[in-house]
Scaffold this active site. Sequence first.
Site, PDB file in Angstrom:
ATOM      1  N   GLY A  21      72.852  44.754  99.449  1.00 43.67           N
ATOM      2  CA  GLY A  21      72.492  43.974 100.641  1.00 43.67           C
ATOM      3  C   GLY A  21      72.618  42.482 100.411  1.00 43.67           C
ATOM      4  O   GLY A  21      72.247  41.682 101.276  1.00 43.67           O
TER       5      GLY A  21
ATOM      6  N   ILE B  70      76.645  38.415  88.712  1.00 43.04           N
ATOM      7  CA  ILE B  70      77.363  38.635  87.454  1.00 43.04           C
ATOM      8  C   ILE B  70      77.796  37.261  86.925  1.00 43.04           C
ATOM      9  O   ILE B  70      77.577  36.926  85.774  1.00 43.04           O
ATOM     10  CB  ILE B  70      78.604  39.535  87.683  1.00 43.04           C
ATOM     11  CG1 ILE B  70      78.192  40.946  88.139  1.00 43.04           C
ATOM     12  CG2 ILE B  70      79.506  39.561  86.454  1.00 43.04           C
ATOM     13  CD1 ILE B  70      77.782  41.879  87.032  1.00 43.04           C
TER      14      ILE B  70
ATOM     15  N   GLY C  48      65.160  44.153  89.841  1.00 46.01           N
ATOM     16  CA  GLY C  48      65.416  43.729  88.458  1.00 46.01           C
ATOM     17  C   GLY C  48      64.346  42.780  87.941  1.00 46.01           C
ATOM     18  O   GLY C  48      63.424  42.384  88.667  1.00 46.01           O
ATOM     19  N   ASN C  49      64.506  42.429  86.664  1.00 38.80           N
ATOM     20  CA  ASN C  49      63.455  41.665  85.988  1.00 38.80           C
ATOM     21  C   ASN C  49      63.279  40.261  86.519  1.00 38.80           C
ATOM     22  O   ASN C  49      62.166  39.749  86.597  1.00 38.80           O
ATOM     23  CB  ASN C  49      63.780  41.577  84.491  1.00 38.80           C
ATOM     24  CG  ASN C  49      63.558  42.916  83.833  1.00 38.80           C
ATOM     25  OD1 ASN C  49      62.900  43.779  84.413  1.00 38.80           O
ATOM     26  ND2 ASN C  49      64.109  43.089  82.651  1.00 38.80           N
TER      27      ASN C  49
ATOM     28  N   ASN D 118      77.749  47.504  90.023  1.00 41.34           N
ATOM     29  CA  ASN D 118      77.001  48.335  90.974  1.00 41.34           C
ATOM     30  C   ASN D 118      77.658  48.309  92.350  1.00 41.34           C
ATOM     31  O   ASN D 118      78.156  49.312  92.827  1.00 41.34           O
ATOM     32  CB  ASN D 118      75.561  47.842  91.099  1.00 41.34           C
ATOM     33  CG  ASN D 118      74.835  47.884  89.762  1.00 41.34           C
ATOM     34  OD1 ASN D 118      75.093  48.748  88.942  1.00 41.34           O
ATOM     35  ND2 ASN D 118      73.938  46.950  89.547  1.00 41.34           N
TER      36      ASN D 118
ATOM     37  N   GLU E 177      64.916  44.407 101.448  1.00 44.15           N
ATOM     38  CA  GLU E 177      65.490  45.745 101.349  1.00 44.15           C
ATOM     39  C   GLU E 177      64.571  46.704 100.637  1.00 44.15           C
ATOM     40  O   GLU E 177      64.311  47.797 101.082  1.00 44.15           O
ATOM     41  CB  GLU E 177      66.731  45.605 100.476  1.00 44.15           C
ATOM     42  CG  GLU E 177      67.986  45.964 101.113  1.00 44.15           C
ATOM     43  CD  GLU E 177      69.092  45.596 100.164  1.00 44.15           C
ATOM     44  OE1 GLU E 177      70.036  44.984 100.634  1.00 44.15           O
ATOM     45  OE2 GLU E 177      69.034  45.919  98.976  1.00 44.15           O
TER      46      GLU E 177
ATOM     47  N   GLY F 208      65.999  40.734  95.463  1.00 43.71           N
ATOM     48  CA  GLY F 208      66.745  41.830  94.854  1.00 43.71           C
ATOM     49  C   GLY F 208      65.871  42.571  93.852  1.00 43.71           C
ATOM     50  O   GLY F 208      64.690  42.254  93.694  1.00 43.71           O
TER      51      GLY F 208
ATOM     52  N   LYS G   5      75.756  39.177  77.377  1.00 44.05           N
ATOM     53  CA  LYS G   5      76.263  39.821  76.156  1.00 44.05           C
ATOM     54  C   LYS G   5      76.045  38.931  74.926  1.00 44.05           C
ATOM     55  O   LYS G   5      76.989  38.520  74.237  1.00 44.05           O
ATOM     56  CB  LYS G   5      77.754  40.186  76.315  1.00 44.05           C
ATOM     57  CG  LYS G   5      78.050  41.119  77.494  1.00 44.05           C
ATOM     58  CD  LYS G   5      77.475  42.497  77.302  1.00 44.05           C
ATOM     59  CE  LYS G   5      77.651  43.382  78.533  1.00 44.05           C
ATOM     60  NZ  LYS G   5      76.666  44.468  78.645  1.00 44.05           N
TER      61      LYS G   5
HETATM   62  O1  0RQ Z   1      74.765  44.929  81.254  1.00 41.89           O
HETATM   63  O2  0RQ Z   1      73.322  46.879  81.371  1.00 41.89           O
HETATM   64  O3  0RQ Z   1      75.239  46.812  79.778  1.00 41.89           O
HETATM   65  O4  0RQ Z   1      73.225  45.354  79.415  1.00 41.89           O
HETATM   66  O5  0RQ Z   1      75.373  43.350  83.773  1.00 41.89           O
HETATM   67  O6  0RQ Z   1      72.736  42.501  84.135  1.00 41.89           O
HETATM   68  O7  0RQ Z   1      71.299  40.637  83.349  1.00 41.89           O
HETATM   69  O8  0RQ Z   1      70.372  43.018  83.366  1.00 41.89           O
HETATM   70  O9  0RQ Z   1      70.773  41.675  85.478  1.00 41.89           O
HETATM   71  O10 0RQ Z   1      69.877  43.905  86.353  1.00 41.89           O
HETATM   72  O11 0RQ Z   1      69.620  41.671  87.577  1.00 41.89           O
HETATM   73  O12 0RQ Z   1      71.836  42.824  87.413  1.00 41.89           O
HETATM   74  C1  0RQ Z   1      74.420  41.270  89.542  1.00 41.89           C
HETATM   75  C2  0RQ Z   1      74.443  43.471  88.405  1.00 41.89           C
HETATM   76  C3  0RQ Z   1      72.642  41.799  87.915  1.00 41.89           C
HETATM   77  C4  0RQ Z   1      72.652  42.977  90.125  1.00 41.89           C
HETATM   78  C5  0RQ Z   1      73.570  42.384  89.004  1.00 41.89           C
HETATM   79  C6  0RQ Z   1      75.814  42.663  82.597  1.00 41.89           C
HETATM   80  C7  0RQ Z   1      74.569  42.602  81.723  1.00 41.89           C
HETATM   81  C8  0RQ Z   1      73.995  43.974  81.949  1.00 41.89           C
HETATM   82  C9  0RQ Z   1      73.073  43.834  84.328  1.00 41.89           C
HETATM   83  P1  0RQ Z   1      74.093  46.084  80.371  1.00 41.89           P
HETATM   84  P2  0RQ Z   1      71.227  41.978  83.990  1.00 41.89           P
HETATM   85  P3  0RQ Z   1      70.416  42.574  86.730  1.00 41.89           P
HETATM   86  C10 0RQ Z   1      69.253  43.954  96.521  1.00 41.89           C
HETATM   87  C11 0RQ Z   1      70.385  42.977  96.334  1.00 41.89           C
HETATM   88  C12 0RQ Z   1      74.436  43.099  93.519  1.00 41.89           C
HETATM   89  C13 0RQ Z   1      73.602  43.727  94.608  1.00 41.89           C
HETATM   90  C14 0RQ Z   1      72.458  42.891  95.058  1.00 41.89           C
HETATM   91  C15 0RQ Z   1      73.450  43.557  91.282  1.00 41.89           C
HETATM   92  C16 0RQ Z   1      74.272  44.199  83.429  1.00 41.89           C
HETATM   93  O13 0RQ Z   1      71.812  41.969  90.595  1.00 41.89           O
HETATM   94  O14 0RQ Z   1      73.893  44.701  91.234  1.00 41.89           O
HETATM   95  O15 0RQ Z   1      72.317  41.722  94.773  1.00 41.89           O
HETATM   96  N1  0RQ Z   1      73.655  42.732  92.351  1.00 41.89           N
HETATM   97  N2  0RQ Z   1      71.583  43.549  95.808  1.00 41.89           N
HETATM   98  O16 0RQ Z   1      74.913  42.375  80.364  1.00 41.89           O
HETATM   99  C17 0RQ Z   1      79.684  40.727  81.920  1.00 41.89           C
HETATM  100  C18 0RQ Z   1      78.811  38.875  83.059  1.00 41.89           C
HETATM  101  C19 0RQ Z   1      77.577  39.588  83.209  1.00 41.89           C
HETATM  102  C20 0RQ Z   1      77.524  40.877  82.669  1.00 41.89           C
HETATM  103  C21 0RQ Z   1      75.608  40.392  83.634  1.00 41.89           C
HETATM  104  N3  0RQ Z   1      78.951  37.649  83.548  1.00 41.89           N
HETATM  105  N4  0RQ Z   1      79.811  39.490  82.429  1.00 41.89           N
HETATM  106  N5  0RQ Z   1      78.558  41.450  82.049  1.00 41.89           N
HETATM  107  N6  0RQ Z   1      76.289  41.328  82.956  1.00 41.89           N
HETATM  108  N7  0RQ Z   1      76.384  39.302  83.785  1.00 41.89           N
HETATM  109  C22 0RQ Z   1      69.321  45.343  95.880  1.00 41.89           C
HETATM  110  C23 0RQ Z   1      70.277  46.292  96.622  1.00 41.89           C
HETATM  111  O17 0RQ Z   1      71.170  45.891  97.250  1.00 41.89           O
HETATM  112  C24 0RQ Z   1      70.038  47.739  96.563  1.00 41.89           C
END
Ligand code: 0RQ
Length: 504
Positions: A387, A363, A270-271, A383, A293, A268, A407
């Site tokens: 995929g 999440i 992200g960091n 989001n 992807e 995926g 958070k």
């Molecule tokens: O919020 O932006 O307000 O700070 O969610 O979280 O930790 O920066 O992590 O960027 O890897 O995103 C699942 C969203 C993780 C992503 C998800 C809040 C957190 C932050 C982002 P802020 P992080 P990431 C290939 C595969 C689905 C699609 C996928 C995703 C923001 O990985 O969209 O996997 N996945 N595709 O603070 C409340 C929780 C939280 C939370 C995180 N439990 N409760 N807020 N956050 N956990 C790519 C494609 O398909 C195109």
Amino acid sequence: MTGRIRNRELRSRIVEAEEAAQLIRPGDNVGMSGFTGAGYPKEVPGALAKRVQKAHEAGDPIKFGLWTGASTAPELDGALAEVDGIDLRLPYQSDPVTRAKINDGSLGYTDIHLSHVAQRVWQGFFGKLDVAVVEVSGITEDGALIPSASVGNNKTWLEQADRVILEVNSWQSEQLEGLHDVYYGTALPPHRMPIPITHPADRIGSPYFHCPADKIVAVVETDSPDRNSPFTAPDETSARIAGHILDFLGTEVESGRLPRNLLPLQSGVGNIANAVLAGLDSGPFESLTAYTEVMQDGMLQLLDSGRLEFVSATAFSLSSSALDRFNRNLGDYRDRILLRPQEISNHPEVVRRLGCLAMNGVIEADIYGNVNSTHVMGSRIQNGIGGSGDFARNAYVSIFMTPSQAKNGAISTIVPMVSHVDHTEHDVDVIVTEQGLADLRGLPPRARARKIIETCAHPDFRPALRDYVERAAHASYGGHTPHLLDEALSWHQRYVREGSMRAG
Ligand code: 0RQ
């Protein structure tokens, strides 16, 4: 610039973006290119947004259906959402304005597996596709279209739309010609045939899109960069998650379940994903491949070091510095990269055959291994599933990764019960946080709960999770997957009420 448009007939259709946007009628369903900020149309969406704004001011609100490959950019999603120009959006998005409108209920959003979009459109579930607005990097003498920095759903948009508007972006490298593999062999059942990919590098299609010239109603010339994905060096949490995954892969190799060069990677964005890829660059594995992807910074680094032999993807998702390096040296990478339509890059049949190692973010996950990738507190979309489902269900090993808290520690990402389910316990092999990695394969539910709590949950939340599981074991209606139904979502309720999942 017209040098990019080598076909005479199509050169005669060059117009300004404003004129092209006029060819989109109120209420039209519009299929636009774009996948994780790569290859989206740069000017027509903005011109369309201006038109929508004017119409609103004149008391004549107009809206469009907006379908893409995945997320795009503020100039597309943001601009059209801002003026309330979108009626139904699909599939994946990550734009803050769009997200806010979806969550206030004013913008319809359908979140579907990325590999399913083309099929659902062929089947007509979203109505007729009226217009395609597709960025290409050039047009050949005989009118074939040279794809841009993403392929996404463009093949389907060009086939299905009545009218096609092309944006020819001279900012994209000319070296992109020949890099794509657009498969034209897809058909609906009962005519569907096997997809003949047995290795990520297999070419099974054409380097070009083919579109009848009489459908192309306008060609707009642009010269604008893609949206860059910001890149920050892996922080300690990401590095620890990456470390656990690398140890796990090493153990899998030692046990003989994985070959020494692993299996095709899916990662995926992200960091955390970048940290895992950075870890692979200094790890023991050589001759790696990726069937994924998006190609992100970490993969480029692995190509540079020679650890990664080949990447098959549907789009690039690079930071500005990586993009500069990539565009300057594209000639050197061309033989080791190809971009496919997203229904092929994410195709379950191919993912299963190749045995991909899938690594995606979450999440939250629950103590039994169900995963929520999309909704905060069960109701607010972040989001979309993207995929992740295409890969998770069909991968050889499906890994989900997350920091154990969100958070600033107010939220535990390991909860008694997820507030929304995207990936069921049956599709989740491994959960990993900075605390540790839980290999769930072969474990029944109660053993999964023990493993996830003791390995992945943050120590601050472990006592409350243990307490929940122990009480559930005695008071649950059934003993197989014990739950206290009136308490299972109380952690989320507390967060919504008090701003923290922490008790007291
Ligand atoms: O919020 O932006 O307000 O700070 O969610 O979280 O930790 O920066 O992590 O960027 O890897 O995103 C699942 C969203 C993780 C992503 C998800 C809040 C957190 C932050 C982002 P802020 P992080 P990431 C290939 C595969 C689905 C699609 C996928 C995703 C923001 O990985 O969209 O996997 N996945 N595709 O603070 C409340 C929780 C939280 C939370 C995180 N439990 N409760 N807020 N956050 N956990 C790519 C494609 O398909 C195109």
